[in-house]
Design a protein around this motif. Sequence first.
Motif, short mmCIF file in Angstrom:
data_model
loop_
_atom_site.label_atom_id
_atom_site.label_comp_id
_atom_site.label_asym_id
_atom_site.label_seq_id
_atom_site.Cartn_x
_atom_site.Cartn_y
_atom_site.Cartn_z
N HIS A 72 38.59 43.87 38.29
CA HIS A 72 37.65 42.86 37.78
C HIS A 72 37.83 42.63 36.29
CE1 HIS A 72 33.99 40.67 36.91
NE2 HIS A 72 33.71 41.58 35.98
N ALA A 73 37.88 43.72 35.52
CA ALA A 73 37.97 43.59 34.06
C ALA A 73 39.23 42.84 33.65
CB ALA A 73 37.93 44.97 33.41
N ALA A 74 40.33 43.09 34.38
CA ALA A 74 41.59 42.43 34.06
C ALA A 74 41.70 41.05 34.68
CB ALA A 74 42.76 43.31 34.53
N GLY A 75 40.84 40.77 35.65
CA GLY A 75 40.98 39.50 36.38
C GLY A 75 42.29 39.45 37.16
N GLU A 76 42.71 40.61 37.68
CA GLU A 76 43.99 40.71 38.40
C GLU A 76 43.78 40.36 39.87
OE1 GLU A 76 47.16 40.40 39.35
OE2 GLU A 76 47.49 41.44 37.43
N GLN A 77 44.16 39.12 40.22
CA GLN A 77 43.90 38.63 41.57
C GLN A 77 44.68 39.40 42.63
OE1 GLN A 77 41.45 36.30 42.03
NE2 GLN A 77 41.66 36.97 44.17
N VAL A 78 45.91 39.79 42.32
CA VAL A 78 46.70 40.53 43.30
C VAL A 78 46.00 41.82 43.67
CG1 VAL A 78 48.91 41.66 43.76
CG2 VAL A 78 48.85 39.55 42.40
N ALA A 107 48.18 40.49 34.91
CA ALA A 107 46.85 40.41 34.31
C ALA A 107 46.40 41.78 33.81
CB ALA A 107 45.84 39.86 35.32
N VAL A 108 46.83 42.84 34.50
CA VAL A 108 46.51 44.19 34.03
C VAL A 108 47.19 44.44 32.68
CG1 VAL A 108 46.83 46.66 34.48
CG2 VAL A 108 46.11 45.14 36.32
N HIS A 109 48.45 44.01 32.60
CA HIS A 109 49.19 44.17 31.34
C HIS A 109 48.49 43.41 30.22
CE1 HIS A 109 53.29 43.96 29.08
NE2 HIS A 109 52.49 44.88 28.59
N ALA A 110 48.07 42.18 30.50
CA ALA A 110 47.39 41.36 29.49
C ALA A 110 46.06 41.99 29.09
CB ALA A 110 47.17 39.95 30.02
N PHE A 111 45.34 42.56 30.06
CA PHE A 111 44.07 43.22 29.77
C PHE A 111 44.27 44.41 28.85
CE2 PHE A 111 41.66 47.03 31.07
CZ PHE A 111 40.42 46.70 30.55
N MET A 112 45.27 45.22 29.13
CA MET A 112 45.53 46.39 28.30
C MET A 112 45.88 45.98 26.88
SD MET A 112 47.78 48.55 31.06
CE MET A 112 48.26 49.81 29.89
N THR A 113 46.78 45.00 26.76
CA THR A 113 47.19 44.53 25.44
C THR A 113 46.02 43.93 24.68
OG1 THR A 113 49.41 44.07 26.31
CG2 THR A 113 48.79 43.02 24.23
N GLY A 114 45.23 43.10 25.37
CA GLY A 114 44.08 42.47 24.72
C GLY A 114 43.02 43.47 24.29
#
Length: 864
Positions: A652-658, A733-740
């Motif tokens: 949810h936090a990452a918005g990772e649809q997969v 999206a997980v990668h983007a969440f971690m970086t952000g």
Amino acid sequence: MPDDLFLIDGNSLAYRAFFALPESIATSTGFPTNAIFGFASMLVKIMTEHGQKPTVVVWDAGHSGRKEVYPDYKAQRTSRPSLLKQQWPHLEEIVDAFGYANVRVEGFEADDVIASIAEKARHAEPPVPVTIVTGDRDAFQLIDDDGLVTIMATARGITDTKSYDRQAVIDRYGIPPELIPDFYGLKGDTSDNIPGVPGIGDKTAATLLQQFGDLETVLASIDEISGAKRKENLTNHAQDARISRDLARMNRQVEVDLDPTEAAAREPDRSRLREVFREFELRDPLRRLEEALGSSEEAAPAAPTESQVGAVVREATLEDVTALPAGAEVAIAVHAPEVAEGELFAAEPTWRFGVFPTADDARDVLVGEAARPEDLVAALGDRPVVAHDAKELGLVPPGLALDTMLAAYLLEPARRGYPFAELCEERGFGTAVEDPAGAAAVLCAALAGWQREQLADRGLQGLMDEIELPLVDVLRAMEVAGVKLDKPRLAAIRERVHDEIVALEREVWELAGEEFVLGSPQQLGQILFEKLGLSRKRRGKTGFSTDARVLQAIRDEHPVVPKIERWRELNQLAKTYLDVLPNLTDEESRIHTTFLQAVAQTGRLSSTNPNMQNVPVRTELGREIRGCFEAAEGMVLLSADYEQVELRVLAHAAGEQVLKDIFLRGEDVHTATASQVFGKPAEELTPMDRSKAKMINYGIVYGLSDYGLADRLNIPREEAKEFIDTYLERFPAVHAFMTGTIEQATDQGHVTTLYGRRRQIPELKARNYQVRTLGERLAVNTVIQGTAADVIKLAMIGAHRALREEGLTTRLILQIHDELLFEGPPEEMDRVRELAIREMVAPWPHDPPMAVAPGVGTTWLDAK
């Protein structure tokens, strides 16, 4: 003889403090304070050990012309680190508050100014003894023959010092103080970029000076010096040596507007010192400072600017408390009865209580006695109540409006502890009320007022009102309920395990060929790596590591290793549970753990006496121990466990649809992840593929690096990095969440959970790569794990409330990570199962939804 004059090299002390202490030291708002902490600690040390002395702190204000002599002087030094730059302006404020003088002379370095003041002091009439505090060893040249000038040199850390007189310098270097410039002329000084002579270090420089007398004589006697290369270097770099000597030689003729004979010890500004120390949350230095000032007959009295809360003491009864105006908030405190030795049963002990209205116009504090703290809480009814650590009152006030311990925890989750007196002292709150309980109540009201402002400013009031305060009553009810232990069953397991421990020890000795202490890492390392020649993996502080991961990696190299692993497992379980649990039960064989609400920075709960969070479940013996926790007679246990709560939060936090879709389809997340990462259909995956995927899934949450993953899976680091890279490609999206998250935390200095819990991450601004990457892992992990912790706390509150509202006799008795354990009659379990699922899912109205796996049994193991 006049009092000693202390001369402190401010730049030396500040830089040493900054580089000696972790850059993660910061205030609760994230302001870095490692240099401030170390600098202040040194000043406190000087005051503590030497009393009030005339003291001058000298600062750099130029290069004393050395740049003109040698343009590369200090050329290698980079600009002041940003974390130090933020702290620098506050250092002189601290000096002022101590009553010390800040001195700088434009164009000159601090050591030349210090040298000039020391020279004036030596030749004053009468002479003034000087103690120079510095981390620079070139200052040893200032030590004189008469013992008027000594050096207090900082050593390891910041407050570890050693005093040097003339003989101490000779003992260390073999040369007198006056030859220190010549010493540096030969060996150079990398910290100041002074070249010296190539190939000559401390030992050789000292030997040459001992043999020939001074630098010029050394250079005039090159033919008598052994070693062709050394002769060549001395010949080719003779001028460098002379320049280096001159650079190291301190200028004693700087004009300084300071008369050493007129310098006097000034009284510190106690109020300002407290204010500064509290501003930067220097708790330990403040404690030591107060001790030092308090012991001095000449210490200044506490300034009137301290926050003194006035109140009039009124002796009262519990009936008087009940008669207080309804709805008016009160701050309360209770003090345990003082019973003299030998009089424990002489009389019924009573508790002293204090009750103080928190309204601004309140003046009376009610003080009296009660048989138990619970009686005071009962007398208060449902009035709004402020208390410190309300759970320890025994009966939690139903109108608990603020708990000052929990407020301090939310504001400063990294703090080691939250003692009430310490919190009040740091804020400068005081009162003239002499009754201890009455004074505590008055101070509790003052502390609560300040905390409410801070909670509001940081957006934490909702977290306090909706999660932490309602949870107090839930935790207390769980502690009172406890969980039943099957002591005979545990005793049988204990006997069997101890027999196996003894047998394993003998087998290990036989395989090793000698007896040794299995619990000693040093002795075990000697057996494994020196005697048996097994592979050495990681070096620790006292030799090669023998931790669990090392033993796992060398398990197949010798039959002794699996036996050591088994011995460790059994020995640890025996010491932690089998030998301890029977001694912690009450008369009904129930264990009452204490839940700790204000410890973990992520917001997770922990427990103690015993630590129920760590009761093992992955090993066979661990499951047997769980099987010893049972329901009371006629009752059953229901275990309700979240399924992959943190991975669902991540999705949810990452918005990772997969990742969301995997959960929404009800698939096994680790198998589905393995298919994504390894590009195989589920039916072709091996158990090892799933294990790797599981490790990566949770490794992402906990910030596992490629090194850590390789270590845990015992695979090459390159392969581990490839797994992680592939994972992040499949879940962008997980990668983007971690970086952000890392970028935002670096910019703001903190992270917050989805429910607003805040944690400072000062490590993100550290220069050290390892510390900085630790900060990155903490940032990501705190958002995920902290949000999961908030979810389960809300679930506990909801379940506890629902059980009461629906009139059930079932009780919530344990929380263990992502699991809730209930105890009740079998006929209620269908309703409790439905209630538990409903309340555990309710706090999370997001995709993917939470999933809960309930189970019922007569033991914890059966229910799990």
